[in-house]
Design a protein around this motif. Sequence first.
Motif, short mmCIF file in Angstrom:
data_model
loop_
_atom_site.label_atom_id
_atom_site.label_comp_id
_atom_site.label_asym_id
_atom_site.label_seq_id
_atom_site.Cartn_x
_atom_site.Cartn_y
_atom_site.Cartn_z
N ALA A 272 -27.37 -0.21 1.00
CA ALA A 272 -26.34 0.13 1.99
C ALA A 272 -25.47 -1.07 2.32
CB ALA A 272 -27.01 0.66 3.26
N ASN A 273 -26.03 -2.28 2.23
CA ASN A 273 -25.29 -3.49 2.58
C ASN A 273 -25.08 -4.41 1.38
OD1 ASN A 273 -25.16 -2.89 5.45
ND2 ASN A 273 -27.36 -3.31 5.47
N GLY A 274 -25.08 -3.84 0.18
CA GLY A 274 -24.88 -4.64 -1.01
C GLY A 274 -26.18 -4.88 -1.76
N PRO A 275 -26.22 -5.88 -2.64
CA PRO A 275 -27.43 -6.18 -3.41
C PRO A 275 -28.64 -6.40 -2.50
CG PRO A 275 -25.58 -7.36 -4.34
CD PRO A 275 -25.09 -6.74 -3.06
N GLU B 102 -25.07 -15.36 1.63
CA GLU B 102 -25.62 -14.58 2.73
C GLU B 102 -27.13 -14.42 2.61
OE1 GLU B 102 -23.48 -10.95 2.60
OE2 GLU B 102 -21.52 -11.91 2.85
N ALA B 103 -27.64 -14.45 1.37
CA ALA B 103 -29.09 -14.33 1.16
C ALA B 103 -29.81 -15.65 1.37
CB ALA B 103 -29.35 -13.82 -0.26
#
Length: 222
Positions: free
Chosen positions: A159-162, A71-72
């Motif tokens: 809030a949305n992970g790493p 996702e990153a």
Amino acid sequence: MKRLIRFAGLVLLAVIVAVALGTLVPRPLFQSGEAGQGPLRRILVLTNPIHTDIAVPIDDDLLERFGFLREAGLPVDLSEARYLVFGWGSRAFYIGTPTWSELSAGPVFRALTLDNSAMHVEVAGDIPEPNPAVAAYEIGEAGFQRLLAFIEQGFRQGANGPELIQGAAYGDYDAFFEANGYFNALVGCNTWTAGALRAAGLQTGWWNPLPVTLGYSLRLHN
């Protein structure tokens, strides 16, 4: 002046003794033997003159567990991808010094005193062995899962992970994330690597601030 020289000599001696004992005294003191129990998983420790990383072979379970990397924008699905390489370090030095030619006083000062930390993740292809900068270790499945949990705990959760550090990558195959913990000269990247390897069931020295002492302690105690 003589007192100053004597004090500096005592400090240097104390550092030498601390590094020596930190290498020779194993941590944990007694080896459980678990690291060599099957089925075995193979990991690599990558070393340069000041830093160590851990390379974990890519498989479907690893990519699912670290799905935020895709996702990153990391190209974890490339057919040539073989390893995810994880490292923890000084945020200022890590990001501000992509090559030795870009070394500057500010990041060095932050790293030697106190700095926020960052997690660095790189997608790597085949890593040649044998290689003086590469050490391979076989660990049991339980230790492997604890290693992955230790690595996961290095990432600071938003809030949305790493939390990806935007624009901080060295190239197209790596990324930086905000990390938990603070970096200093006593508790740095190599002590993080040592902690990860102990979680995997290996023995390290009691305190290994340098790659050379960590490598020696791993060879000595395992």
